[in-house]
Design an enzyme around this catalytic site. Structure first.
Site, PDB file in Angstrom:
ATOM      1  N   THR A 121      42.539 -24.079 -18.053  1.00 30.07           N
ATOM      2  CA  THR A 121      43.748 -24.111 -17.233  1.00 30.07           C
ATOM      3  C   THR A 121      44.975 -24.075 -18.149  1.00 30.07           C
ATOM      4  OG1 THR A 121      43.805 -26.520 -17.283  1.00 30.07           O
ATOM      5  CG2 THR A 121      42.591 -25.486 -15.452  1.00 30.07           C
ATOM      6  N   GLU A 161      38.974 -19.920 -17.840  1.00 30.94           N
ATOM      7  CA  GLU A 161      38.965 -19.918 -19.313  1.00 30.94           C
ATOM      8  C   GLU A 161      39.997 -20.902 -19.866  1.00 30.94           C
ATOM      9  OE1 GLU A 161      38.130 -16.291 -21.299  1.00 30.94           O
ATOM     10  OE2 GLU A 161      37.196 -15.405 -19.508  1.00 30.94           O
ATOM     11  N   GLU A 163      47.119 -26.241 -18.359  1.00 31.33           N
ATOM     12  CA  GLU A 163      47.235 -27.561 -18.971  1.00 31.33           C
ATOM     13  C   GLU A 163      46.354 -27.628 -20.218  1.00 31.33           C
ATOM     14  OE1 GLU A 163      46.620 -26.979 -15.681  1.00 31.33           O
ATOM     15  OE2 GLU A 163      48.698 -27.319 -15.129  1.00 31.33           O
ATOM     16  N   GLY A 189      34.537 -29.400 -15.554  1.00 31.41           N
ATOM     17  CA  GLY A 189      35.420 -28.237 -15.591  1.00 31.41           C
ATOM     18  C   GLY A 189      36.156 -28.217 -16.902  1.00 31.41           C
ATOM     19  N   GLY A 195      59.063  -9.221   4.005  1.00 31.00           N
ATOM     20  CA  GLY A 195      57.949  -9.456   4.925  1.00 31.00           C
ATOM     21  C   GLY A 195      56.791  -8.508   4.719  1.00 31.00           C
ATOM     22  N   LEU A 230      29.029 -21.998 -18.153  1.00 32.30           N
ATOM     23  CA  LEU A 230      29.340 -23.257 -18.827  1.00 32.30           C
ATOM     24  C   LEU A 230      29.724 -24.324 -17.810  1.00 32.30           C
ATOM     25  CD1 LEU A 230      30.027 -24.940 -21.417  1.00 32.30           C
ATOM     26  CD2 LEU A 230      32.320 -23.963 -21.292  1.00 32.30           C
TER      27      LEU A 230
HETATM   28  C1  FAD Z   1      37.199 -17.454 -10.108  1.00 32.01           C
HETATM   29  C2  FAD Z   1      36.670 -18.348 -11.179  1.00 32.01           C
HETATM   30  C3  FAD Z   1      35.863 -17.820 -12.153  1.00 32.01           C
HETATM   31  C4  FAD Z   1      35.331 -18.645 -13.132  1.00 32.01           C
HETATM   32  N1  FAD Z   1      34.471 -18.112 -14.041  1.00 32.01           N
HETATM   33  C5  FAD Z   1      33.813 -18.962 -14.895  1.00 32.01           C
HETATM   34  C6  FAD Z   1      32.764 -18.472 -15.719  1.00 32.01           C
HETATM   35  O1  FAD Z   1      32.459 -17.274 -15.721  1.00 32.01           O
HETATM   36  N2  FAD Z   1      32.103 -19.324 -16.499  1.00 32.01           N
HETATM   37  C7  FAD Z   1      32.413 -20.654 -16.515  1.00 32.01           C
HETATM   38  O2  FAD Z   1      31.776 -21.392 -17.230  1.00 32.01           O
HETATM   39  N3  FAD Z   1      33.422 -21.147 -15.755  1.00 32.01           N
HETATM   40  C8  FAD Z   1      34.109 -20.337 -14.925  1.00 32.01           C
HETATM   41  N4  FAD Z   1      35.092 -20.827 -14.111  1.00 32.01           N
HETATM   42  C9  FAD Z   1      35.424 -22.237 -14.188  1.00 32.01           C
HETATM   43  C10 FAD Z   1      36.792 -22.493 -14.767  1.00 32.01           C
HETATM   44  O3  FAD Z   1      36.811 -22.260 -16.135  1.00 32.01           O
HETATM   45  C11 FAD Z   1      37.189 -23.908 -14.384  1.00 32.01           C
HETATM   46  O4  FAD Z   1      37.490 -23.864 -12.999  1.00 32.01           O
HETATM   47  C12 FAD Z   1      38.330 -24.429 -15.160  1.00 32.01           C
HETATM   48  O5  FAD Z   1      37.944 -24.674 -16.469  1.00 32.01           O
HETATM   49  C13 FAD Z   1      38.894 -25.701 -14.554  1.00 32.01           C
HETATM   50  O6  FAD Z   1      37.905 -26.609 -14.201  1.00 32.01           O
HETATM   51  P1  FAD Z   1      37.876 -27.287 -12.756  1.00 32.01           P
HETATM   52  O7  FAD Z   1      37.973 -26.208 -11.775  1.00 32.01           O
HETATM   53  O8  FAD Z   1      36.707 -28.147 -12.688  1.00 32.01           O
HETATM   54  O9  FAD Z   1      39.201 -28.112 -12.709  1.00 32.01           O
HETATM   55  P2  FAD Z   1      39.467 -29.586 -13.289  1.00 32.01           P
HETATM   56  O10 FAD Z   1      39.019 -29.631 -14.675  1.00 32.01           O
HETATM   57  O11 FAD Z   1      38.956 -30.549 -12.326  1.00 32.01           O
HETATM   58  O12 FAD Z   1      41.040 -29.584 -13.285  1.00 32.01           O
HETATM   59  C14 FAD Z   1      41.830 -29.873 -12.121  1.00 32.01           C
HETATM   60  C15 FAD Z   1      43.284 -29.996 -12.564  1.00 32.01           C
HETATM   61  O13 FAD Z   1      43.427 -31.070 -13.471  1.00 32.01           O
HETATM   62  C16 FAD Z   1      43.973 -30.639 -14.695  1.00 32.01           C
HETATM   63  N5  FAD Z   1      43.425 -31.421 -15.793  1.00 32.01           N
HETATM   64  C17 FAD Z   1      42.118 -31.656 -16.057  1.00 32.01           C
HETATM   65  N6  FAD Z   1      42.013 -32.389 -17.173  1.00 32.01           N
HETATM   66  C18 FAD Z   1      43.271 -32.625 -17.601  1.00 32.01           C
HETATM   67  C19 FAD Z   1      43.823 -33.317 -18.708  1.00 32.01           C
HETATM   68  N7  FAD Z   1      43.030 -33.924 -19.608  1.00 32.01           N
HETATM   69  N8  FAD Z   1      45.143 -33.359 -18.848  1.00 32.01           N
HETATM   70  C20 FAD Z   1      45.952 -32.739 -17.941  1.00 32.01           C
HETATM   71  N9  FAD Z   1      45.477 -32.066 -16.913  1.00 32.01           N
HETATM   72  C21 FAD Z   1      44.155 -32.021 -16.728  1.00 32.01           C
HETATM   73  C22 FAD Z   1      43.635 -29.171 -14.760  1.00 32.01           C
HETATM   74  O14 FAD Z   1      44.495 -28.493 -15.632  1.00 32.01           O
HETATM   75  C23 FAD Z   1      43.790 -28.774 -13.315  1.00 32.01           C
HETATM   76  O15 FAD Z   1      45.135 -28.581 -13.039  1.00 32.01           O
HETATM   77  C24 FAD Z   1      35.661 -20.016 -13.150  1.00 32.01           C
HETATM   78  C25 FAD Z   1      36.515 -20.513 -12.191  1.00 32.01           C
HETATM   79  C26 FAD Z   1      36.997 -19.713 -11.192  1.00 32.01           C
HETATM   80  C27 FAD Z   1      37.881 -20.310 -10.148  1.00 32.01           C
END
Ligand code: FAD
Ligand code: FAD
Lengths: 379, 314, 256
Positions: free
Chosen positions: A365, A363, A367, A131, A340, A125
């Site tokens: 954050t 799945e 937040e 994200g 340590g 997704l």
């Molecule tokens: C190891 C790993 C495995 C993953 N596996 C999958 C997978 O199998 N399939 C898939 O589709 N995705 C997967 N993901 C993606 C994951 O779901 C996203 O990383 C996550 O949804 C956050 O998106 P982003 O990393 O782009 O962060 P961003 O959305 O850029 O967020 C950055 C920060 O801003 C905050 N933030 C963003 N919007 C708001 C808001 N409106 N209000 C307050 N705070 C906000 C967030 O909480 C976070 O702290 C994976 C990620 C990782 C690291």
């Protein structure tokens, strides 16, 4: 009210424990170090019937309730969070949507081999620009005769490099932000699908993560999951139950941190007595135990609601955010208790602390979870 | 009738049981009867070492297992009705004791680790439970009071001059349907760990069979014997079970025990309870062995054992 | 095609046994498990069935709350179980357990071979198997390492203090098995689910119609203390020196 698991649930938990001890513990350190996909362990999970737990027997599953499945994820994650996550993504995010929204045809063709563990699933997704804000996605699916043509780049796809079947999402109508996204099932061997490099991560290193690139990738029209425009709804439904799995995974990691902390603090002698005799250490352990128990009941409750067919979205988010945050906090406390030594390779808590963090991110954050909860509460 | 009976399927354990049995018989003011398989010379030897009476079990055929004595022994005991019947806790002895007890409808204290006689003349017997985590005391309300006694619990009874006793030769036992088709001796163990003053014990932390050489060298430097945990003898078969220490193996009483890559599970540790000084080398700081050790080194045995060899050589 | 019975015991998991401050054993929080070597007994029965056909029946004597133990045993392959249970079956001694087993097996079950673990992980008395054989009047081979069936006889390799004996005995017979006879499988999810659906025949004390007298009197239980105060050393050269020094000081090593 009854807080007791059934004997069957207990036995399944115990058997998963035995499984994890026998097959996962011996490789957990090595697969973390080398960021290696433990193919042999996943094969054993498949053989044991663990990869299709909550799906009906007619589609290759075991037909147990979601609670039992989540408990198994907890136990597996207690030995190795990465392996627990591989199981959880496959079951919750890849098999889950096909079981919920797939046609009988699709269930026979895709879900059955997945639930039997013959095929591994992934959920694509997230995109580089999308994200938390799923709606910012740019991937498109254009109907051309009997085929959809997919274009776009998905990132952070767990199981991406090793999956056989992907559930993915793309705009069928870019202008309709609410109902313009649709969900699709894509087979690994489809021309136009390519898999990027496996990402090197801080934790859950044995879980394989990569980009999935669709370039004029043609899939049969029949691979549309649900109806045209159901994409967003399906994604959100997946997250709802997927989050129970992540909460369980977090509890498993936290439980491992507690196990390690108890045994270490009783052994480590400073000032002429085991450090566990100090109240400061005792309080950390008491808090860990309390939070783990609270977290476990939160996810049990969310799973129970789901099993009863009741709304559980808010409860799943509550379980996810609480368990993830307490997991991170206590994995860090566990390192603290180890001093340590806990900061060095060779102690399990070092790995646990790295593994813990991800539970607050994927799945949705923490937040994002709070947005769901607040949205429900302030309705 | 009253009396104390003993039986061991091996001579060495038989003479140990003479010590145990003589002690009990004297305290109870009773006669000591030994069941012995062999000839008149052995019977005389048992009498010289403390038996008042010997019931001589006639030789078996080559293919008869020693368990074929069971019906005979049970019948004799039923007729003579002794108060106490002690049997050596060898593997065969334990099986035979249980079967005799079943035939006599009496209780049996398995692997009795300590024995006392209370004011009523009853045996109070101790044994380990829960893998060695607990010690249970039992007595027996039926006759005879039976127990199996682990090898080396008692010194061998010495020969005394001019002791007299009766010898009664029993009838040959009927062959049962069981046939011994083959007997295989085991590879000669290097030394007797139950007699060793210093023991270096190899555990599953040792990765390859060749690496045992390192452990042997350390034992040599210390002037001790090499022993092992159950996984080394029973799973990997790198050493014989003669060398294995623990609940289902040997109990040892060395002045110094040094465990190398031994986790220290209760079932192993019960076997070293009586050791003078317990030392351990283990890479896992949380290994339970450290709870039962006096001195412990946390670290990789592959680095530490060579260093210990060097240091102890000095 | 042999009909095989495997006997098992549901026991306190010794990992939960902790001495209380008074030196007593506290079992209030103890969990239960399938006795270790009984897993080998069940596994051996199932492997023999896979090889020779026939049937596998699991039998236990237990207190009435051991229902989880039945499911656990059945998840390891037997097709049905006899659950001989009663509230009074708490801490039975080997003579009682074997007499009860003999009564039920003798009266109700068709069998060619009975397999028991060499001993239970709680009491480890190693008596039930041999006693049961006597009560049933069948041959007994204890401490078996390897087992085959040929022409209505078993051929067993048993361990002795001197090595091994290969013994043959006519069926029906009883063996007790050592842990190295096999590696018990880890039951899969479907095995556990199937276990709940397998037939369980329940028998209680009243059905047995006799009394089983206690002959072994429990005169007390205490925790075995094995704790020593461990001085810890690291792995550095200085540590090794200090360790060797400390051990030498105790005087246990003869120099020369
Ligand atoms: C190891 C790993 C495995 C993953 N596996 C999958 C997978 O199998 N399939 C898939 O589709 N995705 C997967 N993901 C993606 C994951 O779901 C996203 O990383 C996550 O949804 C956050 O998106 P982003 O990393 O782009 O962060 P961003 O959305 O850029 O967020 C950055 C920060 O801003 C905050 N933030 C963003 N919007 C708001 C808001 N409106 N209000 C307050 N705070 C906000 C967030 O909480 C976070 O702290 C994976 C990620 C990782 C690291
Ligand atoms: C009824 C019953 C009876 C039993 N009877 C006995 C018995 O008589 N005797 C017996 O021994 N066992 C017995 N057992 C088995 C017992 O429970 C344990 O499984 C066994 O003692 C463990 O052996 P171990 O310490 O060699 O192996 P493990 O438990 O596998 O321990 C290996 C240790 O090596 C350490 N290690 C690994 N690599 C290194 C390295 N490079 N450097 C340093 N350390 C390293 C590890 O940290 C670990 O602690 C019995 C079990 C039961 C249920």
């Amino acid at each position: 009210m009854d807080f007791k698991l059934t004997e069957e649930q207990e036995l399944i938990r115990d058997n998963m424990r035995e499984f994890a001890r026998t097959y996962v513990d011996p490789v957990a350190v090595e697969i973390d170090e080398n960021s290696r996909y433990p193919e042999e362990v996943i094969k054993k999970l498949a053989d044991g019937g663990w990869l299709g737990m909550p799906f009906p027997a007619e589609y290759g599953g075991a037909g147990v309730d979601y609670l039992t499945y989540a408990i198994a994820v907890e136990e597996l994650s207690r030995s190795c969070a990465a392996t627990g996550f591989t199981m959880s993504v496959h079951t919750g995010l890849a098999c889950g949507p096909i079981a919920l929204y797939g046609s009988d045809e699709q269930k026979k063709k895709y879900l059955t081999p997945m639930a039997k563990g013959e095929h591994l699933g992934a959920f694509a997704l997230t995109e580089p620009g999308a994200g938390t804000d799923v709606g910012a996605a740019t991937s498109t699916a254009v109907l051309d005769g009997d085929e959809y043509v997919l274009n776009g780049v998905k990132t952070f796809t767990s199981n991406g490099p090793v999956a056989n079947t992907y559930v993915t999402f793309a705009w069928t109508d870019k202008n309709d932000k609410r109902n313009g996204m649709s969900a699709f099932i894509v087979s690994r061997e489809t021309p136009g699908l390519s898999v990027g490099e496996h990402f090197m991560k801080m934790g859950i290193r044995a879980s394989q993560t990569s980009e999935i690139i669709f370039k004029d990738c043609r899939i049969p029209k029949d691979n549309l999951l649900g109806k045209v425009g159901d994409g967003m709804k399906i994604a959100m439904a997946c997250f709802d139950h997927g989050r129970i799995g992540i909460a369980a995974q977090a509890v498993g990691i936290a439980q491992a941190a507690l196990d390690e902390s108890i045994s270490y603090s009783k052994q480590r002698v400073q000032f002429g007595k085991p450090i566990s005799k100090n109240q400061a250490i005792q309080w950390m352990i008491a808090d860990m135990y309390t939070d783990i128990t609270a977290g476990r009941f939160l996810y049990y409750y969310a799973a129970y609601l789901k099993d009863q067919g009741l709304p559980f979205s808010k409860e799943a988010s509550m379980a996810k955010v609480f368990c993830a945050e307490m997991c991170s906090k206590h994995a860090s406390k566990a390192v603290q208790i180890h001093g340590g030594y806990g900061y060095c390779k060779g102690q399990k808590v070092e790995r646990l602390m790295r593994d813990a963090k991800i539970t607050e991110i994927y799945e949705g954050t923490s937040e994002a979870q709070r947005m769901v909860i607040a949205g429900n509460v302030l309705r | 009738m009253s009396g104390v009976w003993i039986y061991a399927d091996k001579y060495e354990q038989g003479v140990e049981l003479l010590t145990a049995g003589r002690g009990v018989a004297d305290m109870l003011g009773m006669k000591l009867t030994a069941l012995v398989s062999g000839d008149n010379n052995i019977a005389q030897d048992f009498i010289a070492r403390g038996a008042d009476e010997v019931l001589l079990l006639p030789p078996l055929t080559e293919s008869q297992p020693v368990q074929d004595y069971v019906p005979l022994m049970a019948d004799e005991a039923r007729d003579a009705d002794p108060d106490v019947f002690l049997i050596a806790a060898s593997l065969k002895g334990k099986e035979m004791a249980a079967r005799i007890a079943a035939r006599l409808d009496t209780a049996l204290c398995s692997e009795c680790s300590a024995m006392n006689i209370d004011e009523k003349g009853k045996l109070q017997m101790e044994r380990l439970m829960y893998g060695g985590a607990a010690i249970q005391t039992v007595s027996i309300s039926s006759r005879p009071q039976m127990a199996t006694i682990p090898p080396r619990s008692y010194e061998a009874a010495p020969v005394q001059s001019d002791r007299q006793g009766n010898i009664k030769t029993l009838e040959s036992p009927e062959p049962s349907g069981m046939q011994v088709m083959e007997r295989k001796g085991k590879a000669q163990a290097s030394g007797d760990i139950t007699a060793a003053r210093i023991i270096v014990c190899a555990g599953r932390g040792i990765e390859n069979q060749e690496d045992l050489a390192m452990v042997r060298e350390l034992a040599e430097v210390l002037g001790g014997e090499v022993a092992c945990t159950r996984p080394i003898s029973e799973e990997k078969h790198w050493m014989t079970e003669e060398s294995c220490i623990g609940l289902s193996a040997k109990e040892v009483k060395p002045a110094l025990y040094l465990g190398i890559g031994v986790s220290g599970q209760i079932q192993h540790v019960v076997g070293i309870r009586e050791a003078g000084i317990i030392c351990a080398v283990n890479s896992d700081e949380n290994a339970p062995i450290f709870e039962s050790a006096d001195y412990g080194i946390t670290g990789d045995l592959y680095q530490i054992v060579p260093a210990l060899i060097e240091e102890f050589k000095k | 095609m042999p009909n095989i019975i495997c006997c098992f015991k549901w026991v306190v998991d010794e990992a939960y046994i902790k001495p209380s401050s008074s030196g007593k054993i506290d079992l209030e929080w103890a969990e239960y498990k399938l006795s270790d070597y009984d897993r080998n007994a069940i596994e051996e029965a199932v492997q023999l069935q896979e090889k020779y056909g026939g049937s596998v029946t699991a039998v236990t004597v237990a207190s009435s709350d051991a229902t989880k133990g039945i499911k656990d045993a059945l998840s390891r392959g037997p097709e049905k179980a006899y659950f001989i249970n009663d509230d009074q079956f708490e801490n039975l001694e080997p003579s009682q357990t074997s007499a009860i087993l003999a009564k039920v097996i003798g009266d109700q079950i068709d069998y060619d071979l009975i397999i028991c673990g060499e001993g239970s992980s709680d009491m480890y008395s190693q008596q039930v198997g041999p006693r049961l054989a006597e009560k049933l009047g069948i041959p007994c081979i204890a401490f078996v390492n390897q087992l085959t069936i040929e022409d209505n006889r078993i051929i067993a390799e048993r361990k002795t203090d001197d090595g091994l004996e290969v013994i043959s005995a006519p069926l029906p017979a009883l063996v007790t098995v050592l842990p190295d006879i096999n590696s018990p499988r880890v039951p899969g999810l479907k095995d556990t689910l199937a276990a709940s659906k397998k037939p369980v025949i329940e028998i209680d004390l009243e059905d047995l119609g006799s009394e089983y007298e206690r002959l072994l009197i429990d005169e007390g239980l205490r925790a075995a203390s094995m704790e020593r105060n461990c001085s810890r050393f690291g792995a550095g050269p200085e540590d090794i020196k200090a360790f060797v020094e400390a051990v030498r000081k105790t005087g246990v090593i003869d120099r020369g």
